[in-house]
Scaffold this active site. Structure first.
Site, short mmCIF file in Angstrom:
data_model
loop_
_atom_site.label_atom_id
_atom_site.label_comp_id
_atom_site.label_asym_id
_atom_site.label_seq_id
_atom_site.Cartn_x
_atom_site.Cartn_y
_atom_site.Cartn_z
CG HIS A 349 -44.88 28.24 -23.12
ND1 HIS A 349 -45.71 28.27 -24.20
CD2 HIS A 349 -45.14 29.37 -22.42
CE1 HIS A 349 -46.44 29.37 -24.16
NE2 HIS A 349 -46.11 30.05 -23.08
NE ARG A 426 -35.32 41.27 -12.72
CZ ARG A 426 -36.61 41.05 -12.97
NH1 ARG A 426 -37.09 39.83 -12.92
NH2 ARG A 426 -37.41 42.06 -13.25
#
EC number: 2.7.7.23
Length: 452
Positions: A349, A426
């Protein structure tokens, strides 16, 4: 049977002014291939078959396309447009070399088939000196009528010159012709221009043959096959006919087309067995789809190969250079370009994969981007077999993700990741307990109107 030589001359010098385009008429595409390319593909291809294309001045693009499609072809320039016979004689040099059969066709008739060229040659082998291709017109208005006496062609009568009885004839001239090559040059040279336009008409060859006591014949084909393209509307009509042909051929070969009228194919699309194409799929040039593959709705594929039992879409875009391995999956809202995706890999996706290699069985999470362009150059991303890329990751190329490696969701990866390693990039998450409640209360108080 003795092998006979042939020369096919394709007339492609027209400006195509009614197309309202800067692109030469014969280079407009039908089913992803220029009009001219369809004709050249259908023309005889054997070792004893020669090809010449007559182009207009300043049409180098047509000459280049001719060489790309048929490197063996010669091109000749018609410097003035003085009729069809004049155009054929632009290739006089090729005709003079000699061939048993001279075939004359037009570069704007993309629906003509190789079978029709073969049928056109047959009467020459049985004693005819000239053969004209005809068709039964639903509305013959404007077409030259083929006047047949017994089993011979007596004349080609233009609309303005036809008698009342001749106007009732529905057998019309398609313009495509075959001439005995031994006399072709002599006959063409005899055609004059004593007409209102002062042009040299190829159709006059019929009368010359009759005057010489030679046999002229007609073979017929359907009207669709000899559609000439002069306008964008006619281009669209030819596209519709071609798409119907391609879909029918695909289904005859065992491809399942769901709602075939909604599916667009290219002339060179290649299918394996048991392929399924769902509604509203567009397949452009240079695509091969192997056994058992499924292309789901609203997918767009150009210049790509799809492996057996692979799945594409819905809403996927495979751009040129994509190679999808057996059993691999490209899901919804995924775009690929210059990418090799090996067997069993999944890109399910919302992902862009460009200038990349994804190894066997790798899994690419939703929202992953291969950052392949630095504003000047493209760079490659390598993802090893069995690797797992977490959702919403950016892989800044050039970069390599090792075999079996993991990339944590939300990471921006700028350095290579070794095999079987974890890369996470992150900031540490900060949690402020009760902050949201305090924020809402403070905001609500600030919105209360002040009392005067």
């Amino acid at each position: 049977m003795t092998t006979r030589t042939s020369l096919t001359i394709v007339l492609a010098a027209g400006e195509g002014t009614r197309m309202r385009s800067s692109l030469p008429k014969v280079l407009h595409p039908v089913a992803g291939r220029p009009l001219l390319a369809h004709v050249l593909a259908a023309a005889p291809h054997g070792a004893d078959d020669k090809l010449a294309v007559v182009i207009g001045p300043d049409h180098q693009a047509v000459a280049d396309e001719t060489k790309r499609i048929r490197p063996d072809a010669e091109t000749f320039v018609q410097s003035e447009r003085l009729g069809t016979a004049h155009a054929v004689l632009a290739a006089k040099q090729a005709i003079a070399r000699g061939a048993d059969e001279l075939l004359i066709a037009f570069g704007d008739t993309p629906l003509i088939s190789a079978e029709t060229f073969a049928r056109l040659r047959e009467p020459l082998r049985n004693g005819s000196a000239l053969v004209v291709l005809g068709f039964r017109a639903a509305d013959p208005t404007g077409y030259g009528r083929l006047v047949v006496e017994g089993d011979q062609l007596a004349a080609i009568r233009e609309q303005a010159d036809a008698s009342a009885d001749e106007l009732k004839i529905t057998l019309c001239n398609a313009g495509v012709m075959a001439i005995d090559g031994r006399i072709a040059l002599d006959v063409l040279a005899q055609i004059g221009n004593a007409n209102k336009k002062g042009e040299y008409y190829l159709t006059d060859a019929v009368g010359i043959m009759r005057e010489r006591g030679l046999r002229a014949s007609v073979i017929e084909t359907d009207e669709d096959e000899v559609r000439g393209i002069n306008t964008k509307a006619q281009l669209a009509e030819a596209e519709a006919v071609m798409q119907t042909r391609l879909r029918q051929a695909a289904m005859t070969a065992g491809v399942t087309l769901i709602s075939p009228e909604t599916i667009h194919l290219a002339a060179d699309t290649r299918f394996g067995k048991d392929v399924t194409i769902e509604q509203f799929v567009v397949i452009g040039p240079g695509v091969s789809i192997a056994d058992g593959a499924v292309i789901h709705s609203f997918s767009h594929i150009v210049g790509a190969s799809v492996g057996s039992n692979a799945s594409v879409g819905p809403y996927a875009r495979l751009r040129p250079g994509t190679s999808l391995g057996d059993g691999a999956k490209i899901g919804n809202f995924v775009e690929t370009k210059a990418a090799r995706i090996d067997a069993g890999a999944k890109v399910n996706h919302l992902t862009y994969i460009g200038d990349a290699h994804i190894g066997e069985g790798a899994n690419i999470g939703a929202g992953t981007i291969t950052c392949n362009y630095d504003g000047f150059n493209k760079h490659r991303t390598e993802i090893g077999a069995g690797a797992f890329i977490g959702s919403n990751s950016s892989l800044v190329a050039p970069v390599k993700i090792g075999v079996g490696a993991y990339v944590g969701s939300g990471s921006v990866v700028t350095k290579n990741v070794p095999d079987d390693s974890l890369a996470v990039e992150r900031n540490d998450q900060t949690v402020r307990v009760g902050w949201a409640k305090r924020f809402r209360e403070t905001s609500a108080r600030a919105r209360k109107p002040k009392t005067s």
